[in-house]
Design a protein around this motif. Structure first.
Motif, PDB file in Angstrom:
ATOM      1  N   ALA A  30       0.891  -1.173   0.074  1.00 38.52           N
ATOM      2  CA  ALA A  30      -0.069  -0.057   0.030  1.00 38.52           C
ATOM      3  C   ALA A  30       0.784   1.246  -0.124  1.00 38.52           C
ATOM      4  O   ALA A  30       0.610   2.391  -0.593  1.00 38.52           O
ATOM      5  CB  ALA A  30      -1.031  -0.024   1.312  1.00 38.52           C
ATOM      6  N   GLY A  31       1.954   1.169   0.630  1.00 38.47           N
ATOM      7  CA  GLY A  31       2.720   2.571   0.608  1.00 38.47           C
ATOM      8  C   GLY A  31       3.318   2.831  -0.628  1.00 38.47           C
ATOM      9  O   GLY A  31       3.302   3.719  -0.941  1.00 38.47           O
ATOM     10  N   SER A  32       3.799   1.806  -1.463  1.00 40.13           N
ATOM     11  CA  SER A  32       4.266   2.027  -2.823  1.00 40.13           C
ATOM     12  C   SER A  32       2.854   2.878  -3.703  1.00 40.13           C
ATOM     13  O   SER A  32       3.377   3.642  -4.340  1.00 40.13           O
ATOM     14  CB  SER A  32       4.524   0.962  -3.716  1.00 40.13           C
ATOM     15  N   TYR A  33       1.797   2.468  -3.422  1.00 34.90           N
ATOM     16  CA  TYR A  33       0.799   3.188  -4.334  1.00 34.90           C
ATOM     17  C   TYR A  33       0.459   4.426  -3.554  1.00 34.90           C
ATOM     18  O   TYR A  33       0.495   5.332  -4.420  1.00 34.90           O
ATOM     19  CB  TYR A  33      -0.652   2.350  -3.800  1.00 34.90           C
ATOM     20  N   LYS A  34       0.486   4.761  -2.263  1.00 37.49           N
ATOM     21  CA  LYS A  34       0.303   6.040  -1.610  1.00 37.49           C
ATOM     22  C   LYS A  34       1.163   6.939  -2.141  1.00 37.49           C
ATOM     23  O   LYS A  34       1.070   8.096  -2.090  1.00 37.49           O
ATOM     24  CB  LYS A  34       0.032   5.973  -0.089  1.00 37.49           C
ATOM     25  N   GLU A  35       2.660   6.432  -2.459  1.00 34.68           N
ATOM     26  CA  GLU A  35       3.654   7.544  -2.850  1.00 34.68           C
ATOM     27  C   GLU A  35       3.191   8.154  -4.251  1.00 34.68           C
ATOM     28  O   GLU A  35       4.001   9.325  -4.179  1.00 34.68           O
ATOM     29  CB  GLU A  35       4.840   6.437  -3.017  1.00 34.68           C
ATOM     30  N   PHE A  36       2.540   7.618  -5.107  1.00 29.85           N
ATOM     31  CA  PHE A  36       2.519   8.363  -6.089  1.00 29.85           C
ATOM     32  C   PHE A  36       0.776   8.261  -6.333  1.00 29.85           C
ATOM     33  O   PHE A  36       0.401   8.945  -7.402  1.00 29.85           O
ATOM     34  CB  PHE A  36       2.724   7.021  -7.422  1.00 29.85           C
ATOM     35  N   LEU A  37       0.226   8.523  -5.113  1.00 36.40           N
ATOM     36  CA  LEU A  37      -0.968   8.887  -5.093  1.00 36.40           C
ATOM     37  C   LEU A  37      -1.203  10.508  -4.712  1.00 36.40           C
ATOM     38  O   LEU A  37      -2.267  11.087  -4.717  1.00 36.40           O
ATOM     39  CB  LEU A  37      -2.164   8.058  -4.561  1.00 36.40           C
ATOM     40  N   GLN A  38      -0.241  10.537  -3.920  1.00 41.77           N
ATOM     41  CA  GLN A  38      -0.319  12.079  -3.262  1.00 41.77           C
ATOM     42  C   GLN A  38       1.202  12.559  -3.691  1.00 41.77           C
ATOM     43  O   GLN A  38       2.138  12.487  -2.883  1.00 41.77           O
ATOM     44  CB  GLN A  38      -0.243  11.866  -1.801  1.00 41.77           C
ATOM     45  N   PRO A  39       1.206  13.512  -4.655  1.00 43.91           N
ATOM     46  CA  PRO A  39       0.010  13.896  -5.606  1.00 43.91           C
ATOM     47  C   PRO A  39       0.070  12.702  -6.502  1.00 43.91           C
ATOM     48  O   PRO A  39       0.855  11.870  -6.599  1.00 43.91           O
ATOM     49  CB  PRO A  39       0.640  15.270  -6.568  1.00 43.91           C
ATOM     50  N   LEU A  40      -0.884  12.603  -7.369  1.00 44.56           N
ATOM     51  CA  LEU A  40      -1.362  11.602  -8.474  1.00 44.56           C
ATOM     52  C   LEU A  40      -0.432  11.513  -9.620  1.00 44.56           C
ATOM     53  O   LEU A  40      -0.145  12.411 -10.116  1.00 44.56           O
ATOM     54  CB  LEU A  40      -2.685  11.715  -8.804  1.00 44.56           C
TER      55      LEU A  40
END
Length: 206
Positions: A30-40
């Motif tokens: 999940a951390g890997s996804y959050k890294e590129f979701l904020q910002p998207l």
């Protein structure tokens, strides 16, 4: 089993492994996804999705190789050891569970508790027991031990690359699709063989 059934089993298992790995990655990485979701960052997120999908294909292929190896080993064991094959499989299951706890704990350089390894081994065993019970119910009682052997011993062997990676993320990321793919192959095999047998009987009766 017909060649088209083998091809269908191959591709359906391949797709299942990819989907299972992708869904598991949302929790484990999940951390890997959050890294590129904020910002998207659309391209990075898309790249992650492609990466975990491809990884799922690899896990599925490992599962399928293990499954066909198991079918060969089971036939060899039946012809070689005959009535002793079931007790031998039970011994190997017990040794594998011991290995998943004791040897992994001894080799682990982190501060992971022994209880964690016991819970993991127990969870795999209970899950395998449930799946084996379903297999035996749908086929015959003699299928229980071989099915449990596959779900515990073969899955543990397939899991070795994930266990040896540094950190626990990829170990968790790998075990979920392996269990799902192995379960699917184990429970769908007799349905495919039964369907082929029924089809052949209909042809012979004409």
């Amino acid at each position: 089993m017909k060649s088209r059934d083998i091809v269908r089993l191959f591709f359906s298992t391949l797709l299942l492994g990819a989907v299972a790995t992708l869904i598991t990655s949302f929790f484990v990485k999940a951390g890997s996804y959050k890294e590129f979701l904020q910002p998207l960052d659309v391209f990075e997120v898309f790249g992650l999705l492609l990466f975990f999908t491809a990884l799922g294909f690899v896990f599925s292929l490992i599962s399928q190789m293990g499954f066909f190896a198991y079918l060969t080993i089971n036939q060899f064991g039946l012809s070689m050891f005959k009535g002793f094959w079931s007790p031998i499989q039970i011994i190997l299951i017990a040794f594998t569970l011991f290995d998943l706890v004791y040897f992994r704990f001894r080799a682990d350089e982190s501060d992971t508790s022994l209880i964690t390894y016991i819970i993991v081994a127990l969870a795999i065993f209970i899950y395998g027991w449930i799946v084996s019970g379903i297999k035996a119910k749908e086929t015959n009682r003699k299928a229980f031990v071989p099915a449990l052997f596959f779900m515990v011993v073969v899955t543990a062997i397939e899991w070795v690359p994930g266990i040896r990676t540094s950190g626990g993320d990829y170990a968790w990321l790998m075990i979920v699709p392996l269990l799902i793919c192995n379960t699917y192959q184990l429970l769908v095999l007799h349905r495919l063989t039964n369907k082929t047998a029924i089809s052949d009987n209909k042809k012979n009766s004409k």
